[in-house]
Design a protein around this motif. Structure first.
Motif, short mmCIF file in Angstrom:
data_model
loop_
_atom_site.label_atom_id
_atom_site.label_comp_id
_atom_site.label_asym_id
_atom_site.label_seq_id
_atom_site.Cartn_x
_atom_site.Cartn_y
_atom_site.Cartn_z
N SER A 52 0.83 -1.20 0.00
CA SER A 52 0.00 0.00 0.00
C SER A 52 0.87 1.26 0.00
O SER A 52 1.65 1.47 0.93
N PRO A 114 -4.08 -3.69 -6.73
CA PRO A 114 -4.76 -3.38 -5.47
C PRO A 114 -3.99 -3.91 -4.27
O PRO A 114 -3.53 -5.06 -4.27
N ALA A 117 -6.37 -4.87 1.27
CA ALA A 117 -7.28 -3.91 1.89
C ALA A 117 -7.46 -4.16 3.38
O ALA A 117 -7.55 -3.21 4.17
N ALA A 168 -9.87 4.83 2.21
CA ALA A 168 -9.26 4.30 0.99
C ALA A 168 -9.21 2.78 1.01
O ALA A 168 -9.44 2.13 -0.02
N VAL A 172 -10.76 0.38 -1.75
CA VAL A 172 -9.95 -0.63 -2.44
C VAL A 172 -10.66 -1.97 -2.39
O VAL A 172 -10.74 -2.69 -3.41
N ASP A 176 -11.89 -3.10 -5.82
CA ASP A 176 -10.78 -3.96 -6.24
C ASP A 176 -9.83 -3.19 -7.16
O ASP A 176 -9.36 -3.70 -8.17
N SER A 177 -9.56 -1.94 -6.75
CA SER A 177 -8.70 -1.06 -7.54
C SER A 177 -7.65 -0.43 -6.64
O SER A 177 -7.88 -0.24 -5.44
N ALA A 178 -6.50 -0.10 -7.22
CA ALA A 178 -5.43 0.52 -6.46
C ALA A 178 -5.55 2.04 -6.43
O ALA A 178 -4.82 2.71 -5.69
N TRP A 179 -6.45 2.62 -7.21
CA TRP A 179 -6.52 4.06 -7.34
C TRP A 179 -6.84 4.79 -6.03
O TRP A 179 -6.24 5.85 -5.77
N ASP A 181 -5.93 3.99 -3.07
CA ASP A 181 -4.67 3.94 -2.33
C ASP A 181 -3.68 4.97 -2.87
O ASP A 181 -3.05 5.71 -2.11
#
Length: 214
Positions: A52, A114, A117, A168, A172, A176-179, A181
């Motif tokens: 992360s 991702p 979380a 965040a 996440v 299921d996205s890294a954006w 973060d």
């Protein structure tokens, strides 16, 4: 040096004059230092495990705040010129951290994966508890000059950043996205850059004034 510290616009190191005269205030600052450095070291390990960027950035925030306050405490009794030069180093340190976080976030945006979380959220909760504890320890000293209030506000604002990390983590898990973060990491990096600018501006002003009065 209270006036000089106020000129820095940061207040990260607190009121040096008060720290020299008030043992309780100095103890509170040392507690804040230990909490920030101790958990910062733990969180950066967790950031790598969870993959992360927000946790890594938040850990650097902890370490940066703790280091700046620690140096400020060590520098008590030093000359005004020496403290101003230390502030320059502190500002450059924060500037480097901020640029580094932004650089890594941009690089990760190209290969965004991702993070974990659950671990990210758990560490965010613990970080929030640490910052709330730090803010509570300093809260009895929040009434005073700009520097005294600033130390408490820094802990309070860090707690708000931890809430952002927790949110965040939830996003996440949901998307299921890294954006989310990466977005929080970028916001924390911008805070680094703002603090670095204020510290560097204040330190240069102090050195210029000291040169003129020498």
């Amino acid at each position: 040096m209270a006036d000089s510290d106020e000129a820095s616009g940061c207040g990260c190191t607190g009121d040096s004059a008060r720290a020299e005269k008030d043992p309780a205030y100095r103890r509170a600052l040392w507690i804040a230092v230990l909490l920030n450095l101790g958990f910062g070291a733990c969180e950066i390990v967790g950031g790598f495990i969870a993959d992360s960027q927000a946790l890594k950035a938040d850990s650097l925030d902890f370490i940066g705040d703790g280091t700046i306050t620690l140096v400020g405490l060590i520098a008590l009794g030093w000359t005004a010129a020496a403290r101003a030069r230390v502030a320059l180093v502190q500002g450059i340190f924060l500037l480097t951290l901020g640029l580094g976080v932004i650089g890594v976030a941009l690089w990760r945006a190209l290969t965004a994966v991702p993070p974990e979380a659950d671990l990210m959220g758990a560490l965010g909760v613990v970080a929030l508890i640490v910052n709330v504890t730090s803010a509570f320890v300093l809260s009895r000293f929040r009434e005073g000059d700009a520097n005294v209030r600033a130390v408490w506000l820094f802990s309070r604002n860090d707690a708000l950043a931890n809430v952002a990390v927790i949110v965040a983590a939830g996003l996440v898990a949901w998307t299921d996205s890294a954006w989310p973060d990466l977005a929080v990491a970028s916001v924390i990096a911008v805070l680094f850059l703002h603090s670095a600018y204020e510290i560097l501006r204040g330190a240069r002003t102090e050195l210029r004034e000291l040169t003129q009065t020498a």
